[in-house]
Design an enzyme around this catalytic site. Structure first.
Site, PDB file in Angstrom:
ATOM      1  N   HIS A  94     -11.015   4.773  -8.962  1.00 55.96           N
ATOM      2  CA  HIS A  94     -12.466   4.879  -8.809  1.00 55.96           C
ATOM      3  C   HIS A  94     -12.879   5.319  -7.406  1.00 55.96           C
ATOM      4  O   HIS A  94     -12.228   4.989  -6.426  1.00 55.96           O
ATOM      5  CB  HIS A  94     -13.118   3.531  -9.133  1.00 55.96           C
ATOM      6  CG  HIS A  94     -12.760   3.034 -10.484  1.00 55.96           C
ATOM      7  ND1 HIS A  94     -11.915   1.958 -10.683  1.00 55.96           N
ATOM      8  CD2 HIS A  94     -13.085   3.489 -11.713  1.00 55.96           C
ATOM      9  CE1 HIS A  94     -11.767   1.756 -11.973  1.00 55.96           C
ATOM     10  NE2 HIS A  94     -12.462   2.672 -12.622  1.00 55.96           N
TER      11      HIS A  94
ATOM     12  N   ASP B  14      -0.185   5.089   0.778  1.00 56.85           N
ATOM     13  CA  ASP B  14      -0.480   6.057   1.840  1.00 56.85           C
ATOM     14  C   ASP B  14      -0.620   5.342   3.177  1.00 56.85           C
ATOM     15  O   ASP B  14      -1.445   4.455   3.338  1.00 56.85           O
ATOM     16  CB  ASP B  14      -1.758   6.827   1.511  1.00 56.85           C
ATOM     17  CG  ASP B  14      -1.668   7.578   0.188  1.00 56.85           C
ATOM     18  OD1 ASP B  14      -0.542   7.871  -0.257  1.00 56.85           O
ATOM     19  OD2 ASP B  14      -2.718   7.857  -0.411  1.00 56.85           O
TER      20      ASP B  14
ATOM     21  N   ASP C  48      -7.871  14.458   3.562  1.00 60.17           N
ATOM     22  CA  ASP C  48      -7.640  14.828   2.162  1.00 60.17           C
ATOM     23  C   ASP C  48      -6.846  13.713   1.490  1.00 60.17           C
ATOM     24  O   ASP C  48      -6.717  12.615   2.026  1.00 60.17           O
ATOM     25  CB  ASP C  48      -6.891  16.165   2.096  1.00 60.17           C
ATOM     26  CG  ASP C  48      -7.036  16.878   0.753  1.00 60.17           C
ATOM     27  OD1 ASP C  48      -7.655  16.320  -0.176  1.00 60.17           O
ATOM     28  OD2 ASP C  48      -6.515  17.995   0.625  1.00 60.17           O
ATOM     29  N   TYR C  49      -6.310  14.009   0.336  1.00 58.15           N
ATOM     30  CA  TYR C  49      -5.514  13.064  -0.439  1.00 58.15           C
ATOM     31  C   TYR C  49      -4.165  13.686  -0.749  1.00 58.15           C
ATOM     32  O   TYR C  49      -4.033  14.914  -0.783  1.00 58.15           O
ATOM     33  CB  TYR C  49      -6.220  12.726  -1.763  1.00 58.15           C
ATOM     34  CG  TYR C  49      -7.628  12.245  -1.563  1.00 58.15           C
ATOM     35  CD1 TYR C  49      -7.884  10.932  -1.200  1.00 58.15           C
ATOM     36  CD2 TYR C  49      -8.698  13.115  -1.715  1.00 58.15           C
ATOM     37  CE1 TYR C  49      -9.176  10.485  -0.996  1.00 58.15           C
ATOM     38  CE2 TYR C  49     -10.001  12.683  -1.514  1.00 58.15           C
ATOM     39  CZ  TYR C  49     -10.230  11.368  -1.153  1.00 58.15           C
ATOM     40  OH  TYR C  49     -11.511  10.939  -0.947  1.00 58.15           O
TER      41      TYR C  49
ATOM     42  N   ASP D 232       0.868  -1.167   0.000  1.00 54.44           N
ATOM     43  CA  ASP D 232       0.000   0.000   0.000  1.00 54.44           C
ATOM     44  C   ASP D 232       0.914   1.229   0.000  1.00 54.44           C
ATOM     45  O   ASP D 232       2.074   1.148   0.409  1.00 54.44           O
ATOM     46  CB  ASP D 232      -0.884  -0.025   1.250  1.00 54.44           C
ATOM     47  CG  ASP D 232      -1.810   1.164   1.337  1.00 54.44           C
ATOM     48  OD1 ASP D 232      -2.324   1.602   0.286  1.00 54.44           O
ATOM     49  OD2 ASP D 232      -2.021   1.661   2.455  1.00 54.44           O
TER      50      ASP D 232
END
EC number: 3.1.3.83
Length: 190
Positions: A100, A17, A27-28, A15
């Site tokens: 997505h 993050d 947030d991103y 993974d």
């Protein structure tokens, strides 16, 4: 955790993050300026590279589906990440990205196994029985379970302090601690 098989290669699915870089709270990570390495993560990737023939980043980036960033923004982040690691002799073999939104019913959003099965299908020398999913969330651990159900086996490693409720095959506080444990298991000192 997993056994050797002649002619087949290990594959480490990481993974991004929360394992490699800090998550942006609420947030991103939308651009490279927001990307902040977790302590020891780059060093861990170098150590793991000596052991794992394949290292693949598998990441949900629903900010793309939400219209907050583009697929190109994600590619630019990954290009910078790859360039920083390459300057230290480390290669990430692939970035498998689900763009997505969680409301969409795609087969690639973790914990669904689509991204990992796609990689394994395109790399027949990589072996599900020798694969490990490393992540910080329950969806990462469920991904390993779903890959195992579809392909025969896959181990899971949880990174971070939150309890997985016994779902993970192993748990470590950081990617660096996992890399050190792998090194010790391989007979490395220090």
């Amino acid at each position: 955790m997993v056994a050797e098989r002649a002619g087949h290669q290990w594959c480490l699915f990481l993974d991004r993050d929360g394992v490699i870089n800090r998550q942006v709270v609420g947030d991103y990570v939308r651009n490279w300026r927001q990307f902040e390495w977790l302590p020891g993560a780059a060093r861990a990737l170098k150590k793991l590279r000596a052991w794992a023939p394949y290292i693949v980043v598998v990441t949900n980036q629903q900010g793309v589906g939400a219209g907050l960033m583009s697929a190109v923004d994600v590619m630019v982040i990954h290009r910078h990440l790859q360039m920083q690691l390459a300057s230290d002799g480390v290669l990430i073999d692939g970035f498998q990205v689900c763009p997505h939104h969680r409301s969409q019913r795609c087969g690639c959003r973790k914990p669904r196994p689509g991204l990992v099965l796609d990689w394994l299908g395109r790399h027949p020398d990589s072996e599900p029985l020798l694969s490990i999913v490393v992540g910080d969330s329950l969806s990462d651990l469920e991904l390993a379970h779903n890959v195992a159900a579809a392909a025969g086996a896959c181990a899971s490693v949880q990174i971070g302090g939150a309890s997985s409720g016994g779902v993970a095959d192993a748990s470590f506080d950081s990617l660096w601690e996992f890399a050190v444990a792998v090194g010790h298991a391989r007979g490395e000192r220090g």
